[in-house]
Design a protein around this motif. Structure first.
Motif: not given
Ligand code: HPA
Length: 268
Positions: A109-111, A183, A194, A206-207, A231, A246
């Protein structure tokens, strides 16, 4: 290396072998419903496996049939923000490769950093930026696994990515293609971050995923990865996001992702 051998021997004895490896991201576990499960082992029963701590993760290694192939599936993965070392996070990737997998598919999942993306879009990773404070290959190099200085000119396999794009077209699933920045988390981005990430050339943030990709490249294991955009990181109009939101978006978009993975697996 000794630990790796112990884990591989343990899983071999249980016939946990497969042709393709799959790592499922946060809120993206539903692919399992499409799998004819043959065996599953919870992580805490596997010697030297880290145990996943995030509640939205299940923490099982599954062997099953999907798209006409035998897959090893990690339901629940490990993140740097949980306190694991990068070596712990990537240990299962090494294990799965030694258990026979020839390709690795990853979801996360990513922004969105690219503001043309929409919530629920899928993005095929074309490249990445490692913004973690480290690299899983720091330390002694295991020459039997791969070289000291692995090439990263094409971290996501060209052939697998072509298959992803072909499958997406066939299934009529819109697919973005871009650069994923990892990150550490657990915080989401500030507006200034951002903005910086966009200037750095990232399309999504994402992480996860990057440590696993690095270790796979070290071993010459082809990887493809898909981000589900949950998002939008618009620095000039940033709304607070919660894990619940999310997960809601991930749950909806994972149907497309599951169809895509299944189709790609059938072609490899
Ligand atoms: N940053 C921003 N949005 C996100 C992330 C992230 O790391 N993961 C999922 N949505």
């Amino acid at each position: 290396m000794i630990r790796l051998k112990e884990t591989v021997d343990f899983l071999m004895e249980k016939e946990m072998i497969g042709e393709v490896g799959i790592i499922l991201g946060t809120g993206l576990g539903a692919l399992i419903e499409e799998v004819e499960i043959e065996k599953e082992i919870v992580y805490d029963e596997i010697p030297h496996f880290p145990i996943s701590t995030v509640e939205s993760h299940h923490g099982k290694l599954i062997k099953g049939r999907i798209g006409g192939k035998t897959a090893l599936i990690m339901q629940g993965r490990f993140h740097y923000y949980e306190g694991y070392t990068l070596e712990q996070i990537t240990f299962p990737v090494r294990v799965m490769h030694l258990l026979g997998i020839k390709n690795l598919l990853i979801s996360n999942a990513a922004g969105a950093v690219n503001l043309s993306y929409k919530k629920g879009d899928l993005m095929l990773l074309d490249d990445h930026i490692n913004f973690l404070p480290g690299n899983p290959l720091i330390g002694k190099n295991y020459d039997e696994l791969g070289p000291r200085f692995p090439d990263m000119s094409m971290p996501y396999d060209e052939g697998l990515n072509k298959r992803m794009e072909t499958a997406a077209k066939k299934l009529d699933i819109p697919l973005q293609k871009g650069v994923y920045l990892v990150q550490s988390g657990p915080t989401l981005e500030t507006r200034a971050e951002y903005r910086m990430m966009r200037n750095m050339g990232a399309d999504a943030v994402g992480m996860s995923t990057v440590p696993e990709c690095i270790v796979a490249n070290h071993m010459g294991l082809p990887v493809a990865a898909i981000s589900v955009i949950t998002d939008i990181g618009d620095p000039d109009n940033l709304k607070p996001v919660s894990l619940e939101e999310i997960l809601v978006v991930a749950k909806e978009a994972e149907k497309k992702m599951t169809r895509l993975f299944k189709e790609v697996i059938a072609t490899i």
